[in-house]
Design a protein around this motif. Structure first.
Motif, PDB file in Angstrom:
ATOM      1  N   ALA A 209      -4.765  -5.528  15.349  1.00  0.00           N
ATOM      2  CA  ALA A 209      -5.006  -5.954  14.564  1.00  0.00           C
ATOM      3  C   ALA A 209      -5.547  -7.524  14.622  1.00  0.00           C
ATOM      4  N   ASP A 210      -5.741  -8.263  14.076  1.00  0.00           N
ATOM      5  CA  ASP A 210      -7.074  -8.916  13.802  1.00  0.00           C
ATOM      6  C   ASP A 210      -6.069 -10.405  12.637  1.00  0.00           C
ATOM      7  N   LEU A 211      -5.493 -10.930  12.865  1.00  0.00           N
ATOM      8  CA  LEU A 211      -5.240 -12.474  12.460  1.00  0.00           C
ATOM      9  C   LEU A 211      -5.539 -13.664  12.812  1.00  0.00           C
ATOM     10  N   ALA A 237       1.794  -6.536   6.556  1.00  0.00           N
ATOM     11  CA  ALA A 237       0.147  -6.373   6.227  1.00  0.00           C
ATOM     12  C   ALA A 237       0.135  -4.957   7.706  1.00  0.00           C
ATOM     13  N   ILE A 238       0.307  -5.267   8.735  1.00  0.00           N
ATOM     14  CA  ILE A 238       0.083  -4.608  10.071  1.00  0.00           C
ATOM     15  C   ILE A 238       0.162  -3.498   9.530  1.00  0.00           C
ATOM     16  N   THR A 239       1.491  -2.635   8.564  1.00  0.00           N
ATOM     17  CA  THR A 239       2.853  -1.732   8.474  1.00  0.00           C
ATOM     18  C   THR A 239       1.269  -0.637   7.903  1.00  0.00           C
ATOM     19  N   TYR A 240       1.271  -1.622   6.327  1.00  0.00           N
ATOM     20  CA  TYR A 240       0.802  -0.564   5.504  1.00  0.00           C
ATOM     21  C   TYR A 240      -0.958  -1.236   5.370  1.00  0.00           C
ATOM     22  N   SER A 241      -1.591  -0.719   6.642  1.00  0.00           N
ATOM     23  CA  SER A 241      -2.536  -1.338   6.806  1.00  0.00           C
ATOM     24  C   SER A 241      -3.759   0.295   6.982  1.00  0.00           C
ATOM     25  N   GLY A 242      -3.346   1.314   6.705  1.00  0.00           N
ATOM     26  CA  GLY A 242      -4.201   2.296   6.037  1.00  0.00           C
ATOM     27  C   GLY A 242      -4.741   3.073   7.850  1.00  0.00           C
ATOM     28  N   ASP A 243      -5.378   3.300   7.773  1.00  0.00           N
ATOM     29  CA  ASP A 243      -6.499   3.407   8.955  1.00  0.00           C
ATOM     30  C   ASP A 243      -7.003   2.560  10.054  1.00  0.00           C
ATOM     31  N   GLU A 244      -7.709   1.448   9.329  1.00  0.00           N
ATOM     32  CA  GLU A 244      -8.379   0.373   9.399  1.00  0.00           C
ATOM     33  C   GLU A 244      -7.576  -0.357  10.589  1.00  0.00           C
ATOM     34  N   PRO A 245      -7.957  -0.545  12.023  1.00  0.00           N
ATOM     35  CA  PRO A 245      -7.688  -1.946  12.487  1.00  0.00           C
ATOM     36  C   PRO A 245      -7.456  -2.645  11.937  1.00  0.00           C
ATOM     37  N   PRO A 246      -5.483  -3.760  11.748  1.00  0.00           N
ATOM     38  CA  PRO A 246      -5.854  -4.453  10.402  1.00  0.00           C
ATOM     39  C   PRO A 246      -6.137  -5.628  10.514  1.00  0.00           C
ATOM     40  N   GLN A 247      -6.186  -6.348   9.447  1.00  0.00           N
ATOM     41  CA  GLN A 247      -7.194  -7.402   9.230  1.00  0.00           C
ATOM     42  C   GLN A 247      -6.062  -8.390   8.145  1.00  0.00           C
ATOM     43  N   VAL A 248      -5.791  -8.814   8.939  1.00  0.00           N
ATOM     44  CA  VAL A 248      -4.570 -10.193   7.838  1.00  0.00           C
ATOM     45  C   VAL A 248      -5.393 -11.755   8.007  1.00  0.00           C
ATOM     46  N   GLY A 267      -4.626  -2.807   3.764  1.00  0.00           N
ATOM     47  CA  GLY A 267      -4.373  -1.436   3.472  1.00  0.00           C
ATOM     48  C   GLY A 267      -4.285  -0.944   2.498  1.00  0.00           C
ATOM     49  N   ILE A 268      -3.089   0.094   2.371  1.00  0.00           N
ATOM     50  CA  ILE A 268      -3.164   0.877   1.211  1.00  0.00           C
ATOM     51  C   ILE A 268      -2.854   0.108  -0.184  1.00  0.00           C
ATOM     52  N   GLY A 269      -2.337  -1.312   0.032  1.00  0.00           N
ATOM     53  CA  GLY A 269      -2.386  -1.152  -1.575  1.00  0.00           C
ATOM     54  C   GLY A 269      -1.722  -0.886  -1.710  1.00  0.00           C
ATOM     55  N   ILE A 270      -0.609  -1.747  -2.964  1.00  0.00           N
ATOM     56  CA  ILE A 270      -0.176  -1.358  -3.673  1.00  0.00           C
ATOM     57  C   ILE A 270      -0.301  -0.781  -5.638  1.00  0.00           C
ATOM     58  N   ASP A 271       0.400   0.286  -5.926  1.00  0.00           N
ATOM     59  CA  ASP A 271       0.195   0.301  -7.342  1.00  0.00           C
ATOM     60  C   ASP A 271       0.689  -0.460  -8.338  1.00  0.00           C
ATOM     61  N   PRO A 318      -4.304   0.157  -5.630  1.00  0.00           N
ATOM     62  CA  PRO A 318      -4.521   0.705  -4.305  1.00  0.00           C
ATOM     63  C   PRO A 318      -5.934   1.352  -4.116  1.00  0.00           C
ATOM     64  N   GLY A 319      -5.632   0.995  -2.326  1.00  0.00           N
ATOM     65  CA  GLY A 319      -6.489   1.041  -1.584  1.00  0.00           C
ATOM     66  C   GLY A 319      -7.933  -0.013  -1.355  1.00  0.00           C
ATOM     67  N   GLU A 320      -7.565  -1.715  -2.096  1.00  0.00           N
ATOM     68  CA  GLU A 320      -7.825  -2.621  -2.054  1.00  0.00           C
ATOM     69  C   GLU A 320      -7.247  -4.007  -1.135  1.00  0.00           C
ATOM     70  N   GLY A 321      -5.896  -3.700  -0.114  1.00  0.00           N
ATOM     71  CA  GLY A 321      -5.613  -4.375  -0.066  1.00  0.00           C
ATOM     72  C   GLY A 321      -4.491  -5.123  -1.050  1.00  0.00           C
ATOM     73  N   SER A 322      -3.617  -5.612  -0.098  1.00  0.00           N
ATOM     74  CA  SER A 322      -2.418  -6.831  -0.839  1.00  0.00           C
ATOM     75  C   SER A 322      -2.017  -8.141  -0.622  1.00  0.00           C
ATOM     76  N   THR A 323      -2.319  -8.945  -1.808  1.00  0.00           N
ATOM     77  CA  THR A 323      -2.626 -10.747  -0.896  1.00  0.00           C
ATOM     78  C   THR A 323      -0.443 -11.016  -2.150  1.00  0.00           C
ATOM     79  N   PHE A 324       0.099 -11.095  -0.462  1.00  0.00           N
ATOM     80  CA  PHE A 324       1.584 -11.984  -1.330  1.00  0.00           C
ATOM     81  C   PHE A 324       1.711 -13.134  -1.593  1.00  0.00           C
ATOM     82  N   SER A 325       1.655 -14.130  -1.985  1.00  0.00           N
ATOM     83  CA  SER A 325       1.502 -15.187  -2.341  1.00  0.00           C
ATOM     84  C   SER A 325       3.031 -15.876  -2.234  1.00  0.00           C
TER      85      SER A 325
END
Length: 338
Positions: A209-211, A237-248, A267-271, A318-325
């Motif tokens: 992962a890259d933080l 963010a690391i857990t739900y990164s999908g198949d690619e190395p996590p970028q946080v 990552g995988i994003g949230i509906d 979904p599929g576009e990552g997530s941003t928690f603020s």
């Protein structure tokens, strides 16, 4: 100003009429025997009925110590009605505030009891769980004497005990946010993130992962709880990164007297239809087979942020990552913000 039972006063008249009542001479009009006329020498009266939502009905009146030669005019009656509407608004507002205070008191009492129950229940469960885990581990050490099927069942039991212990630990942390938190004071988020990075170092290396983080500000908070908050968000963010190395990525933006700190992932994003659920205690969007976890992490994050007087939200597709603020109060004592 006087108080008396309405049936003994001139106020009973507008209350019966549900409107305005004017009396220019109580003796001539047959009201001289009413208590207020005798005791307070009321010789003229103009009153209106006030119906109060959620409270006792009232009357509002002007009184005089001398009789009147002519009836009350339409303008005088209209002025009384206007004054009555203003009094009605003020009384209803007061009643709403009192009811709100009572509701807040009830909720605070209920929350305190729930916190005490959650703490007591989860605390008391720790010892039996430790005993179960210990005995299961003892049996596991002698697994050579067990059949393959029995070893499989034993593995399920150990896994279940471990997950239960993790849930109990999470519930304890959740119940202690208010009662065991340290006073809010200036905290350097740079130091908080450094501690989180150290805690997650092995996980970051294992997942490649890259933080990355922008310069982070000083805020007013509880350092230990803020560390828990950002550890949970970054770990998610690391857990739900999908198949690619996590970028946080962690960013910060100043808004008046508070900071908005955001944790972005790809990552995988949230509906959007599921986003309200993720902060509910024990609610999970994915099965344990797909993603491990207790369903407490984000609920704990929300509770920590609320204790700091802020808010937490998520923006995701979904599929576009997530941003928690999260919003946190800016430190105002000698802080040099980036």
């Amino acid at each position: 100003l006087f108080r008396s039972h309405s049936s003994e006063t001139l106020c009973a008249l507008p209350a019966r009429k549900k409107g305005v009542t004017g009396i220019t001479d109580p003796e001539l009009e047959g009201y001289d025997d009413i208590a207020t006329c005798r005791e307070f020498d009321v010789r003229a009266y103009l009153g209106t009925y006030i119906e109060i939502d959620g409270g006792s009905d009232r009357t509002f009146a002007f009184v005089g110590s001398e009789t009147r030669d002519k009836p009350f005019s339409a303008d005088e009656r209209e002025f009384l009605r206007s004054m009555g509407q203003w009094v009605k608004y003020e009384l209803e507002q007061h009643e709403r505030e009192r009811e709100l205070e009572r509701t807040v008191d009830r909720l605070e009492t209920s929350n305190e009891r729930l916190e005490q129950f959650a703490y007591a229940a989860s605390h008391d469960m720790q010892e039996p769980l430790r005993m179960v885990s210990s005995y299961l581990q003892l049996i596991e050490r002698r697994s050579d004497d067990l059949s393959k099927e029995t070893r499989e069942f034993l593995s399920f039991a150990i896994d279940g005990a471990d997950r239960m212990r993790a849930m109990v630990d999470g519930l304890l942390a959740y119940s202690r946010v208010q009662s065991d938190g340290d006073p809010l004071e200036p905290v350097e988020l740079e130091d908080v993130l450094a501690d989180v990075r150290s805690d997650l170092q092995l996980r970051l290396e294992e997942t490649d992962a890259d933080l990355d983080a922008e310069p982070l500000p000083r805020v007013r908070g509880d350092g230990d709880q803020l560390q828990q908050l950002f550890r949970n968000l970054i770990e998610n963010a690391i857990t739900y990164s999908g198949d690619e190395p996590p970028q946080v990525d962690v960013t910060a933006e100043r808004n008046d007297d508070e900071w908005t700190v955001s944790v972005h992932d790809q990552g995988i994003g949230i509906d959007p239809a599921e986003q309200d659920r993720i902060f509910d205690l024990f609610d999970r969007l994915h099965s344990r087979e797909a993603y491990d976890g207790t369903g407490i992490g984000l609920a704990l994050c929300e509770r920590i942020v609320e204790r700091h007087g802020g808010e937490i939200r998520v923006d995701s597709e979904p599929g576009e990552g997530s941003t928690f603020s999260v919003t946190l109060p800016a430190a105002t004592t000698g802080a040099t913000d980036p």
